[in-house]
Structure formats: structure tokens, C-alpha cells
Design a protein around this motif. Structure first.
Motif: not given
Length: 567
Positions: A58-74
């Protein structure tokens, strides 16, 4: 399931041709190193080359108290820190990274993704699919000692491999193979949970944020039942003016589906009940054997009825949320454990714990010697599991029970559930996302008791949701009734025959009787050194004559035989 299959050493083409998904794999190959990967574009990401990676999960990351979809090209894996990676990536994943010097593998802290390994001389094989390692190597002999709790209980108690000569690394594994000297190193990292320090507002905020994830512009769906956890998630959606499509499965007359349909009607939401009671013929023999291989005895064979609708949902391009494992946010395990007693766990009284707390399966299909091994191994593994945890008095009995349960359930039952679901759907379980699970465990028990905080949130979010009864097991009860009163209600319901009895498993076994009878007869020949043939003959005769008085024994025999046959 998104799958990677990596070979350090010479790959044998005829063995590669035996892989189940051989025609759908992408392939990267260099001298003495081969990587295969498959999966949908969301659950699988890779970069091939001398410096490459494969991410499955599941490419979802958690930063700054927010869940977001990861962009692996970055994302840059050249300067890689696994501890930082695990902090960011909150869902299930297995990760393979390689360069000229090392092959490295990692998985999530909870073990919802697993890594398996086989070694022969200078060749190392790694995969997150035990099935593909079995297909490639031809190894399918059980390690009965490690297999014991999978046979005897509803869950394996540890993370050992159930197959001889195949390693299973378990949750939070850091694996490193030096490509120059062929030296393999394995390290384990554990996530340290905190207890009794959090606030419910933070937990609710995290849930709401997770449910706001928009993946590839998919429509939103919710697996709905009559229970508290899915109702709690629905309350979040409704509060945020979201109208998820509701999906239920199983017998339409089951209380779960009667109540979930009422919820959909009350809020004018799309509702679909996948009911295979009248369509058993759609579940063919290949699907049954595939299900058996995937779940490895963690589900009875009749559960294939409730899992066969996934491919139909997948056609609709829907992101599914489900509320399983919500018990960690409402002390769901404590009521049952309190019956056993704190002293039984503290004194490691495995007899009482197994008898009163854990769900046992009948094992009389095995001969006396095998039964003795299964029972002794289960007791020893239970002691081993208890000894890996903090002392009960240090963290409190309720917190200890939650920790015990998640260490057992996530890398076993949830691994198989998630792996199977990933074959078809994009499915997000918020209670399996590490920040949410940590927040759930961290809430004071006085707030979590009896699901009171869930009920309070539902009431404050949408009072109409409280007007519809809740379902527990096969009966429903008023929304505000707590677990203690609910158990009394259940006893009274059973006394007056008010509970629903679902017989779809019997209908299924009747329809597929010829198929299962042939499998049982085959396994009696191949496994006669493990089995009690006289007992099996008796059970088989009852099955043949449609006598389902001992349905649990019949189901255990069918489930074990089908899994062994599927290999």
C-alpha cells in the motif's frame, strides 16, 4: 497480490516456467541475478537497472499528521534509511532494493506483508509469496512442529515457516545479502507501542484523514456489516458529506446483512449484497484450490463463498475501506479474556488459556502421535509468545491482551486476508495503518471500554445511526447495550432460539461433495503416517450420508485435505 520473486544465483528456466503468474511478470535480469514482479499499477512499483527497487504493498505515507498517496517517481533509494521509511509508510509493504554490492529486503512493522527465503548452495531465492517459492522449488513438506498451531487454533501463534527448508522472516525484518561473499544477515526491528497516553480526538482525526484518501480518482466503497466498527467508519463518511457505496456479502437473511441493508435504505446509499447461496456453481474447483493455497488453513473452506465476490467488485474500479480490527480501539478482547482470568496469563497456564480463550479446532483426524506433537508444540509456542511480550503488570492486562493479539493476528491472519484481497481490489483497512493502531492502543482504557467512545462518536456525528440495532455474531441487540449486557442478551437469544443459523456451508459441502470426497480419499493415501484413518473413515461416512451433526469435524477434514491436495 503484488508479488516479487528474486533469485541471487543462476535461475533455472524450467523452474521459472512453473511459477503461477509466469506470463504476467515483468522481468529484470543480469548475471546471477533475476527479479520478477507483478501487480496492478497501484500496489506495485519498481525501477529496474543495476540500482533498482521493487515495492509491493500500500503506497500510502504519513507526514505532518496527514495520509497521502506516494509518488515513487519522486523517491530516492540511493540514500536509504529503513527506520525513516517505516515511519513514513504506514500500510503493509515488502521492499526489495539492490545494487552491485547488496540485495536488501524489508517489510512493515506489523508483518502484514511477509518475506520468504530458500537457500540451496550459493543460490538465494526471496519472495513475498510462499506459493511461488513452492512452485519454483517443488518443496511442499510441512514442518509439523511449526504447523501445529495453524492446525489446532484459529491462528498461528508465531511467524515460523510451516514448510521445511523455507524461511519466513516475520514482521519488521531487515534482510541483507552481500553479493560478493554470499553472506546473509537478518535483523528484526520491533515497533514500541505506547499505552494510556493518547486522546480520542487524535484517534478520530486520524481515522477521518485516512478515509479522505483519494486513490487514482476511484469511487469510494465501504464493506458494511451490522457491527460497530463499520458503523463507526460510516459515521465519519456521513459527517464529511461522503456517500460511499456499501458492500456486504453472505446470506441475505443473516442479521449482518439485514441490518446493513436497513442502514443503506435509511441513508439512501448504493447497496450490494453479494450472496452466493443460490450461485454455488460459480465457485469452480480451480477457485476452491486457489483459495486453499492462499489461506493455508486460516479459513475453513466454506469461507470461499464470502471471498469469491472480490473480482466482481474489482470491475467497478472502487477503493474499498473496511473496518476489521477495530477491537483494538474498544477493548474488544478483554471481555472474553476476563472470563479466563488475569492469573492464567500471568502464570502462563497454557491449559486454561487454550481451553477458555483461544479458539480450538478438532484434531481427531490425526493419529495419537501427531495429536500429541500438535498439542505439545502449541503449548510451547504459546509460552514462547508470552515471553516475547512485556510483563503484564508493566503495561496492564488489557493493554497486554491487545499487544498479544496483534502480534499473533497481523502477521498471520491479516497477512493472508490482505494478500488475497490485493489480488483483486485496492482495499484499505484504517486499523491496520500504524499511526492509527498506535493511537488506538494509546487511548485510556476507561474511554475505550465496551466501545463507548465509538458509540459516542456515532451519536454525535449522526444520531440516525443509533436508531438501528447492532449485530454481534448471529443476533442483533439495541445500539446502546454494552458488551456485558450483550452477552446476557445472546444467552437469552439462544435460549429462546432467536439467533440466526446460517447453513450455507452445509449447502456448499453438499454441492461439492463428490469433489471433496475424492480429495479426502487421495489425502488418506498420501498422509496416512499423520492421520487416523479409522476416524477419517467414520467422518467421511457421515459426510457421504449428509449427516452434519459433527460439522466442525467434517469441515476440518475438508479444509486440511483440500489445502494439502492443493499443494
Amino acid at each position: 497480490m503484488s508479488i516479487f520473486f528474486a533469485i541471487s544465483g543462476k535461475a533455472i528456466q524450467k523452474n521459472l516456467d512453473r511459477l503461477k503468474y509466469v506470463n504476467s511478470y515483468q522481468k529484470y535480469e543480469e548475471e546471477n541475478f533475476t527479479v520478477l514482479v507483478k501487480g496492478n499499477n497501484f500496489l506495485s512499483h519498481s525501477k529496474f537497472g543495476e540500482n533498482g527497487f521493487v515495492f509491493c504493498g500500500l503506497p500510502v505515507e504519513f507526514q505532518n499528521n496527514q495520509f497521502k498517496q506516494t509518488k515513487f517517481e519522486n523517491y530516492n533509494f540511493d540514500d536509504f534509511d529503513i527506520s525513516e521509511f517505516r515511519k513514513r509508510f504506514t500500510g503493509h509493504f515488502s521492499l526489495l532494493i539492490w545494487d552491485n554490492l547488496y540485495i536488501k529486503l524489508f517489510n512493515d512493522y506489523l508483518g502484514i506483508s511477509q518475506i520468504y527465503h530458500y537457500n540451496s548452495k550459493s543460490t538465494h531465492i526471496f519472495s513475498n509469496s510462499i506459493e511461488e517459492i513452492i512452485n519454483y522449488t517443488g518443496i511442499n513438506e510441512f514442518d509439523i512442529y511449526n504447523f501445529s498451531t495453524r492446525i489446532y487454533l484459529s491462528n498461528q501463534l508465531d511467524e515460523s515457516s510451516i514448510f521445511q527448508n523455507i524461511d519466513r522472516f516475520g514482521a519488521g525484518s531487515n534482510v541483507e545479502l552481500n553479493r560478493k561473499n554470499n553472506l546473509l544477515q537478518i535483523k528484526k526491528t520491533n515497533f514500541e507501542f505506547e499505552f494510556e497516553k493518547g486522546k480520542p480526538e487524535h484517534f478520530h482525526q486520524l481515522i477521518s484523514n485516512a478515509l479522505s484518501l483519494k486513490i487514482n480518482s476511484n469511487d469510494i466503497g465501504l464493506s458494511i456489516s451490522g457491527g460497530l466498527d463499520s458503523r463507526y467508519l460510516l459515521a465519519h463518511f456521513l459527517k464529511n458529506n461522503e456517500s460511499p457505496k456499501l458492500f456486504a456479502y453472505g446470506n441475505s437473511k443473516h442479521p449482518d446483512n439485514v441490518i446493513s441493508k436497513k442502514i443503506a435504505q435509511k441513508f439512501d446509499l448504493h447497496y450490494k449484497n453479494y450472496n452466493f447461496n443460490e450461485h454455488f456453481e460459480l465457485i469452480n474447483e480451480d477457485k476452491i484450490l486457489d483459495f486453499a493455497r492462499n489461506f493455508q488453513l486460516h479459513n475453513n473452506m466454506s469461507e470461499v463463498l464470502n471471498k469469491s465476490y472480490y473480482d466482481d467488485i474489482a470491475k467497478n474500479n472502487i477503493l474499498i475501506f473496511d473496518g476489521s480490527n477495530g477491537e483494538y480501539a474498544r477493548n474488544g478482547l478483554y471481555t472474553l479474556a476476563a472470563v479466563v482470568g488475569y492469573q492464567s496469563f500471568k502464570n502462563k497456564n497454557t491449559e486454561e488459556i487454550i481451553e477458555k480463550f483461544l479458539i480450538k479446532k478438532p484434531i481427531n483426524i490425526f493419529n495419537k502421535q501427531t495429536q500429541k506433537l500438535i498439542k505439545s508444540a502449541t503449548h510451547q509456542k504459546l509460552i514462547n509468545r508470552i515471553e516475547t511480550l512485556p510483563k503484564i503488570d508493566d503495561i496492564g492486562f488489557r493493554n497486554w491482551l491487545d499487544l498479544f493479539a496483534l502480534k499473533v493476528k497481523y502477521p498471520n491472519f491479516m497477512y493472508f486476508e490482505q494478500s488475497y484481497t490485493d489480488n483483486f481490489l485496492i482495499d484499505i483497512n484504517p486499523f491496520s495503518m500504524l499511526p492509527i493502531l498506535q493511537s488506538a492502543l494509546n487511548m485510556p482504557n476507561s474511554i475505550k471500554n465496551y466501545g463507548n467512545d465509538f458509540k459516542k462518536y456515532i451519536k454525535n456525528s449522526n444520531r440516525k445511526l443509533t436508531q438501528i440495532p447492532l449485530v454481534k455474531h448471529n443476533f442483533h441487540h439495541p445500539f446502546f447495550m454494552n458488551q456485558f449486557l450483550g452477552r446476557i442478551w445472546l444467552r437469552l437469544s439462544k435460549l429462546f432460539n432467536l439467533t440466526f443459523e446460517d447453513k450455507q456451508n452445509i449447502e456448499f459441502y453438499e454441492l461439492k461433495k463428490e469433489f471433496f470426497m475424492d480429495i479426502i480419499s487421495s489425502i488418506k493415501q498420501t498422509d496416512q503416517n499423520l492421520l487416523d484413518i479409522a476416524v477419517i473413515d467414520q467422518i467421511q461416512n457421515e459426510y457421504f450420508s449428509s449427516n452434519y451433526t459433527n460439522i466442525k469435524q467434517i469441515e476440518q477434514l475438508i479444509t486440511y485435505s483440500t489445502y494439502k491436495y492443493s499443494l
